[in-house]
Write a protein that holds these residues in place. Structure first.
Motif, PDB file in Angstrom:
ATOM      1  N   PHE A 112      60.622  -1.178  40.582  1.00  0.00           N
ATOM      2  CA  PHE A 112      60.898  -0.517  40.969  1.00  0.00           C
ATOM      3  C   PHE A 112      60.878   0.022  42.392  1.00  0.00           C
ATOM      4  CE2 PHE A 112      60.805   3.040  37.726  1.00  0.00           C
ATOM      5  CZ  PHE A 112      61.841   2.762  36.707  1.00  0.00           C
ATOM      6  N   ILE A 113      59.953  -1.289  42.715  1.00  0.00           N
ATOM      7  CA  ILE A 113      59.803  -0.580  44.811  1.00  0.00           C
ATOM      8  C   ILE A 113      59.811  -2.199  45.121  1.00  0.00           C
ATOM      9  CG2 ILE A 113      58.357  -0.482  46.765  1.00  0.00           C
ATOM     10  CD1 ILE A 113      59.523   1.995  44.592  1.00  0.00           C
ATOM     11  N   ASN A 114      60.446  -2.536  45.992  1.00  0.00           N
ATOM     12  CA  ASN A 114      60.639  -3.578  47.200  1.00  0.00           C
ATOM     13  C   ASN A 114      59.278  -4.841  47.275  1.00  0.00           C
ATOM     14  OD1 ASN A 114      59.822  -2.921  49.700  1.00  0.00           O
ATOM     15  ND2 ASN A 114      62.491  -2.657  49.908  1.00  0.00           N
ATOM     16  N   ALA A 115      59.497  -5.501  47.569  1.00  0.00           N
ATOM     17  CA  ALA A 115      58.001  -6.419  47.603  1.00  0.00           C
ATOM     18  C   ALA A 115      57.407  -5.923  48.858  1.00  0.00           C
ATOM     19  CB  ALA A 115      58.376  -7.787  47.637  1.00  0.00           C
ATOM     20  N   PRO A 116      58.559  -5.678  50.068  1.00  0.00           N
ATOM     21  CA  PRO A 116      57.075  -5.859  51.662  1.00  0.00           C
ATOM     22  C   PRO A 116      56.638  -4.541  50.996  1.00  0.00           C
ATOM     23  CG  PRO A 116      59.219  -6.699  52.151  1.00  0.00           C
ATOM     24  CD  PRO A 116      59.274  -5.872  50.250  1.00  0.00           C
ATOM     25  N   VAL A 117      57.469  -3.335  50.695  1.00  0.00           N
ATOM     26  CA  VAL A 117      56.820  -1.806  50.899  1.00  0.00           C
ATOM     27  C   VAL A 117      55.411  -2.465  49.571  1.00  0.00           C
ATOM     28  CG1 VAL A 117      57.087   0.483  50.107  1.00  0.00           C
ATOM     29  CG2 VAL A 117      58.859  -0.749  50.739  1.00  0.00           C
TER      30      VAL A 117
ATOM     31  N   ALA B 103      64.102   7.600  35.962  1.00  0.00           N
ATOM     32  CA  ALA B 103      64.545   6.663  36.458  1.00  0.00           C
ATOM     33  C   ALA B 103      65.747   6.127  35.221  1.00  0.00           C
ATOM     34  CB  ALA B 103      63.249   5.349  35.919  1.00  0.00           C
ATOM     35  N   ALA B 104      65.340   6.461  33.811  1.00  0.00           N
ATOM     36  CA  ALA B 104      66.336   6.546  32.864  1.00  0.00           C
ATOM     37  C   ALA B 104      67.925   6.737  33.491  1.00  0.00           C
ATOM     38  CB  ALA B 104      66.029   6.595  31.798  1.00  0.00           C
ATOM     39  N   ASP B 105      67.510   7.958  34.133  1.00  0.00           N
ATOM     40  CA  ASP B 105      68.612   9.284  34.473  1.00  0.00           C
ATOM     41  C   ASP B 105      69.374   8.828  35.668  1.00  0.00           C
ATOM     42  OD1 ASP B 105      68.149  10.671  32.077  1.00  0.00           O
ATOM     43  OD2 ASP B 105      67.156  12.163  32.164  1.00  0.00           O
ATOM     44  N   LYS B 106      68.854   8.355  36.329  1.00  0.00           N
ATOM     45  CA  LYS B 106      69.234   8.314  38.018  1.00  0.00           C
ATOM     46  C   LYS B 106      69.201   7.519  38.239  1.00  0.00           C
ATOM     47  CE  LYS B 106      68.741  12.920  38.122  1.00  0.00           C
ATOM     48  NZ  LYS B 106      69.682  13.698  38.530  1.00  0.00           N
TER      49      LYS B 106
ATOM     50  N   VAL C  69      64.028  -3.106  37.119  1.00  0.00           N
ATOM     51  CA  VAL C  69      63.052  -3.617  36.383  1.00  0.00           C
ATOM     52  C   VAL C  69      62.406  -4.676  35.723  1.00  0.00           C
ATOM     53  CG1 VAL C  69      63.616  -2.427  34.025  1.00  0.00           C
ATOM     54  CG2 VAL C  69      61.284  -1.810  34.568  1.00  0.00           C
ATOM     55  N   GLU C  70      61.506  -5.014  35.755  1.00  0.00           N
ATOM     56  CA  GLU C  70      60.651  -6.560  35.252  1.00  0.00           C
ATOM     57  C   GLU C  70      59.965  -6.599  34.509  1.00  0.00           C
ATOM     58  OE1 GLU C  70      59.038  -8.089  39.233  1.00  0.00           O
ATOM     59  OE2 GLU C  70      60.946  -7.389  40.541  1.00  0.00           O
ATOM     60  N   GLU C  71      59.931  -7.186  33.725  1.00  0.00           N
ATOM     61  CA  GLU C  71      58.873  -7.719  32.399  1.00  0.00           C
ATOM     62  C   GLU C  71      57.684  -7.616  32.895  1.00  0.00           C
ATOM     63  OE1 GLU C  71      60.694  -9.591  28.327  1.00  0.00           O
ATOM     64  OE2 GLU C  71      59.870 -10.855  30.148  1.00  0.00           O
ATOM     65  N   HIS C  72      56.532  -7.121  32.526  1.00  0.00           N
ATOM     66  CA  HIS C  72      55.259  -7.434  33.148  1.00  0.00           C
ATOM     67  C   HIS C  72      54.886  -8.793  32.351  1.00  0.00           C
ATOM     68  CE1 HIS C  72      50.870  -6.130  33.724  1.00  0.00           C
ATOM     69  NE2 HIS C  72      52.065  -4.359  33.333  1.00  0.00           N
ATOM     70  N   ALA C  73      53.927  -9.074  33.804  1.00  0.00           N
ATOM     71  CA  ALA C  73      53.250 -10.303  33.403  1.00  0.00           C
ATOM     72  C   ALA C  73      52.082 -10.304  32.476  1.00  0.00           C
ATOM     73  CB  ALA C  73      52.022 -10.951  34.760  1.00  0.00           C
ATOM     74  N   ALA C  74      51.490  -9.266  32.530  1.00  0.00           N
ATOM     75  CA  ALA C  74      50.691  -9.447  31.070  1.00  0.00           C
ATOM     76  C   ALA C  74      51.030  -8.876  29.628  1.00  0.00           C
ATOM     77  CB  ALA C  74      49.856  -8.065  31.329  1.00  0.00           C
TER      78      ALA C  74
END
Length: 350
Positions: free
Chosen positions: A7-12, A277-280, A286-291
């Motif tokens: 959802f949020i990029n790496a630097p932020v 998130a789905a509506d907008k 979104v990425e798969e969770h590492a766990a």
């Protein structure tokens, strides 16, 4: 409002992680002033209880659910510094064991769900109890209002973070309106849960509630035809008062029942952030969770086919791990009490 990876990029995300780490470091120091031998186990219980109640999604609108964030509850019960640590422990357990909330987004989640909710709720709570008449009613009203407002504020802060580091090109105004709107409804549920839980603890041991210390109405004595405050030595501890150990055992039993049984009946609808998130369209990256391959991912025990049993066992394990981890951390931070430092329980005047 668990933010997933992507959802949020790496630097932020890194910046939010720095903010969260700083808040945790400050809270570790501040918690030493809030915790002692009696309240350290209670703080571990608060973390476990919040974990359990967060499994209980409640419907708030058509196709949308919400769950407790817990910042207001933790801050009022055990103090703002310890409250930040409680939410951090819960989020860490959820991310590592249950694949709930992204690991790269852990800093965002701690900042939004932990730091923001605790700071906003506790500031409002303290402000309200200073202007309201002292007593349980003031504590109830302040708990309700502070919890209610902390949730949409947290939603607005997430939107601000998204505005700076969002990975999709969606108008921020639309995201803000949707997030604050649905999370205001979720805040009502948060407020009710917080008020009822704080009220239950205040009813049996107000001295264990950090935010309620010194706020109960003083006991009055009639002297020479006038009402005066009774001295502290004249305020007996009621025979029926629960010991801290009994409060802890009762709370733990309640958390286990909620996570192990009641959670099966929670709403299956997406929570507020997932729905927005789905509506907008802010979940496109979104990425798969590492766990995701964790044996407890998605709050179920792998290889157990029965959904009720799988979810219940996962909830019980989660409560157990959280209470052990939380109590261990808070016990190590506690102040050592001297025998004459034990506070006298002050009953509320009728």
């Amino acid at each position: 409002m668990h933010v997933p990876d992507g959802f949020i990029n790496a630097p932020v995300s890194v910046g939010a992680g720095v903010v969260a780490a700083g808040a945790v470091a400050v809270s570790l120091r501040g918690a030493r002033r809030e915790l002692d031998e009696r309240t350290a186990p209670l703080a571990g219980l608060v973390a476990a209880f919040i974990f359990a109640v967060q499994m209980l999604n409640f419907p708030v609108a058509a196709g949308t659910s919400g769950h407790l964030l817990g910042g207001a509850l933790a801050a009022i019960l055990v103090g703002p510094f310890t409250g930040v640590l409680c939410i951090s422990v819960v989020l860490l357990m959820q991310g590592i064991l249950f694949a709930d909330g992204g690991l790269t987004a852990l800093g965002v989640n701690i900042t939004v769900m932990g730091v923001v909710t605790v700071v906003v709720a506790y500031a409002l709570f303290r402000g309200l109890v200073k202007v309201l008449p002292r007593g349980r009613r003031a504590i109830a009203v302040a708990s309700f209002v502070s919890a209610l407002l902390s949730v949409p504020v947290a939603a607005a802060v997430f939107t601000a973070i998204y505005a700076v580091g969002g990975t999709t090109d969606v108008p921020v105004g639309k995201v803000l309106t949707a997030m604050v709107g649905v999370h205001t409804l979720i805040g009502i549920g948060e407020a009710v849960i917080t008020m009822l839980t704080v009220g239950a603890v205040v009813a049996v041991r107000p001295d264990l509630v950090h935010g309620a210390r010194g706020l109960t109405a003083p006991l009055k004595l009639r002297v020479g035809g006038e009402l005066v405050d009774a001295p502290a030595v004249a305020r007996p501890v009621p025979v029926a008062a629960l010991s801290p150990r009994a409060v802890w055992a009762t709370g733990l039993a309640g958390a286990l029942v909620l996570a192990g049984f009641v959670s099966f009946y929670a709403s299956a609808s997406p929570d507020g952030l997932e729905k927005v998130a789905a509506d907008k369209g802010i979940d496109k990256h979104v990425e798969e969770h590492a766990a995701k391959d964790s044996p407890l991912s998605d709050y179920g025990v792998r290889d157990i086919a029965d959904a009720r049993l799988s979810g219940g066992l996962a909830g019980v394990i989660g409560v157990g791990v959280t209470v052990v981890a939380g109590t261990g951390i808070f016990w190590s931070l506690r102040r050592r009490r001297t025998p004459d430092a034990e506070p006298t329980r002050v009953p509320e005047a009728v």
